[in-house]
Design a protein around this motif. Structure first.
Motif, PDB file in Angstrom:
ATOM      1  N   THR A 235       0.844  -1.191   0.000  1.00 39.92           N
ATOM      2  CA  THR A 235       0.000   0.000   0.000  1.00 39.92           C
ATOM      3  C   THR A 235       0.882   1.244   0.000  1.00 39.92           C
ATOM      4  O   THR A 235       1.708   1.440   0.885  1.00 39.92           O
ATOM      5  N   SER A 236       0.693   2.071  -1.011  1.00 39.99           N
ATOM      6  CA  SER A 236       1.441   3.317  -1.130  1.00 39.99           C
ATOM      7  C   SER A 236       0.560   4.322  -1.858  1.00 39.99           C
ATOM      8  O   SER A 236      -0.395   3.940  -2.548  1.00 39.99           O
ATOM      9  N   PRO A 237       0.844   5.607  -1.729  1.00 37.91           N
ATOM     10  CA  PRO A 237       0.034   6.599  -2.448  1.00 37.91           C
ATOM     11  C   PRO A 237       0.020   6.373  -3.960  1.00 37.91           C
ATOM     12  O   PRO A 237      -1.012   6.545  -4.615  1.00 37.91           O
ATOM     13  N   THR A 238       1.169   5.984  -4.522  1.00 33.60           N
ATOM     14  CA  THR A 238       1.225   5.726  -5.961  1.00 33.60           C
ATOM     15  C   THR A 238       0.319   4.575  -6.355  1.00 33.60           C
ATOM     16  O   THR A 238      -0.433   4.652  -7.335  1.00 33.60           O
ATOM     17  N   THR A 239       0.373   3.488  -5.575  1.00 40.81           N
ATOM     18  CA  THR A 239      -0.466   2.323  -5.869  1.00 40.81           C
ATOM     19  C   THR A 239      -1.939   2.652  -5.753  1.00 40.81           C
ATOM     20  O   THR A 239      -2.745   2.292  -6.629  1.00 40.81           O
ATOM     21  N   LEU A 240      -2.316   3.343  -4.687  1.00 41.17           N
ATOM     22  CA  LEU A 240      -3.728   3.680  -4.490  1.00 41.17           C
ATOM     23  C   LEU A 240      -4.239   4.616  -5.585  1.00 41.17           C
ATOM     24  O   LEU A 240      -5.343   4.420  -6.114  1.00 41.17           O
ATOM     25  N   MET A 241      -3.434   5.601  -5.957  1.00 44.79           N
ATOM     26  CA  MET A 241      -3.870   6.547  -6.991  1.00 44.79           C
ATOM     27  C   MET A 241      -3.966   5.880  -8.356  1.00 44.79           C
ATOM     28  O   MET A 241      -4.963   6.057  -9.077  1.00 44.79           O
ATOM     29  N   ALA A 242      -2.951   5.095  -8.718  1.00 48.94           N
ATOM     30  CA  ALA A 242      -2.958   4.433 -10.025  1.00 48.94           C
ATOM     31  C   ALA A 242      -4.096   3.426 -10.122  1.00 48.94           C
ATOM     32  O   ALA A 242      -4.793   3.347 -11.149  1.00 48.94           O
TER      33      ALA A 242
END
Length: 263
Positions: A235-242
């Motif tokens: 879980t990371s901001p990049t993963t959640l946004m993409a």
């Protein structure tokens, strides 16, 4: 040769799609492919293509990477649909004698080509930003049988070896006179049949040697552990946004298609 070919699929660059965790990336891009495949109206195709091209831009993959891989599939699909504008539909846009360009056939051809390109580009985004081994690990963690993942990996690996053997054998045939202008068509087909038979026999013998070597090293006796969840789904901001943007775009395509169908 095989190693160089192997590197071509995965392009190492620093982009948001490269940092996207493998398992959500795989599920999101597959969902996008299914959403594109559900499109039935040609007016939705430009929206899908635009979204996929934006995604390709975020992946920071070179245009040559896409162009080199679209050439042969693109020519194939164009050859398949080139007849549709002339034989399908009733609304004639242009006519010369017995030859008629029809609106419905033209729309159908655009729909087929557009969906094909959108799905193919999405697949190239997945392969270009994710090592193939990580994709197989993600599929295995999602429940794909280990036998299928092993067979896929071996097929992927040894296709390059077979291609290298084919190139070597073709060069040897050329040095021995294949393609000489005095050869008849029957002689050339005889050479090609011998080439294909030799290649199949060598591939079969190699597969037997590889399988015996794998068995001696314990294949099928010890179940390998699955990759850790952190490696495939972090879980990371990049993963959640993409993930959110891709799934939202896929859902939007389906929603637009439903709304147009009910108009």
């Amino acid at each position: 040769m095989a190693t160089a070919l192997h590197r071509e699929l995965y392009i190492r660059t620093d982009s948001a799609l490269h940092r996207w965790a493998v398992r959500p990336k795989l599920l999101s891009l597959l969902s996008l492919m299914f959403a594109v495949a559900l499109i039935r109206h040609v007016v939705v195709v430009p929206v899908a293509l635009l979204g996929v091209l934006v995604l390709y831009g975020f992946a920071r993959l070179p245009l040559t990477y896409l162009w080199q891989r679209l050439t042969y599939p693109g020519l194939f699909i164009l050859a398949m649909v080139s007849v549709l504008p002339w034989v399908s539909g009733e609304t004639v846009l242009w006519q010369s004698g017995w030859l008629s360009l029809r609106l419905e056939g033209l729309a159908l051809a655009g729909l087929v080509v557009g969906r094909f390109l959108a799905i193919l580009i999405t697949g190239f985004i997945l392969l270009g930003t994710t090592p193939f081994l990580d994709i197989l690990k993600a599929l295995r963690s999602l429940g794909l049988p280990s036998l299928l993942t092993d067979m896929t990996l071996l097929t992927y690996r040894y296709l390059y070896d077979i291609a290298e053997q084919l190139a070597t054998m073709q060069q040897a045939m050329g040095l021995r006179g294949y393609g000489y202008r005095r050869q008849t068509t029957r002689q050339r087909w005889r050479w090609l049949a011998a080439l294909l038979g030799t290649l199949l026999l060598r591939s079969y013998e190699r597969s037997q040697r590889v399988y015996r070597a794998m068995r001696l090293r314990g294949y099928g006796q010890v179940t390998a552990g699955l990759p850790s969840p952190d490696r495939l789904y972090r879980t990371s901001p990049t993963t959640l946004m993409a993930t959110g943007c891709t799934l939202g775009f896929a859902a939007s395509l389906v929603l637009i298609e439903i709304l147009i169908s009910h108009l």
